[in-house]
Design a protein around this motif. Structure first.
Motif: not given
Length: 104
Positions: A10-12, A18-23, A77-89
């Motif tokens: 998992l990478w950021r 911008a202050p937001a980060a995407w994983f 390859g492909w990029l798959l975004p991993v949202k915060a709810a998934v990372r937390k769960a």
């Protein structure tokens, strides 16, 4: 149903302005080739969206959701975004090895 599984870090990504980060996880190698073949063969034709993305069902651990994977030029390859709810769960943090299953 076509299913592909891989384990990848998992990478950021964060913009300098911008202050937001995407994983993300990067799906590369044989798994990426399988996804590409499925897309080319028309299995995902109706699910293809902007940027050459493809709609997929995803599972990480016990968490399942619908999203898109996006082509990644650097890895081929492909990029798959991993949202915060998934990372937390799933208790995931940057650098964790993530086993991800992508299905159509």
């Amino acid at each position: 149903m076509e299913t592909f599984t891989t384990t990848t870090p998992l990478w950021r990504w964060q913009s300098a302005t911008a202050p937001a980060a995407w994983f993300f996880v990067t799906i590369a190698g044989d798994t990426a080739d399988g996804i590409r073949l499925a897309a080319i063969s028309g299995q995902w034709l109706d699910g293809r969206k902007g940027f050459g993305s493809a709609r997929v069902d995803v599972q990480i651990g016990d968490t399942r959701w619908k999203t898109s994977v996006f082509p990644h030029k650097e890895s081929g390859g492909w990029l798959l975004p991993v949202k915060a709810a998934v990372r937390k769960a799933e208790g995931l943090v940057e650098g964790d090895a993530v086993t991800v299953t992508v299905s159509l």
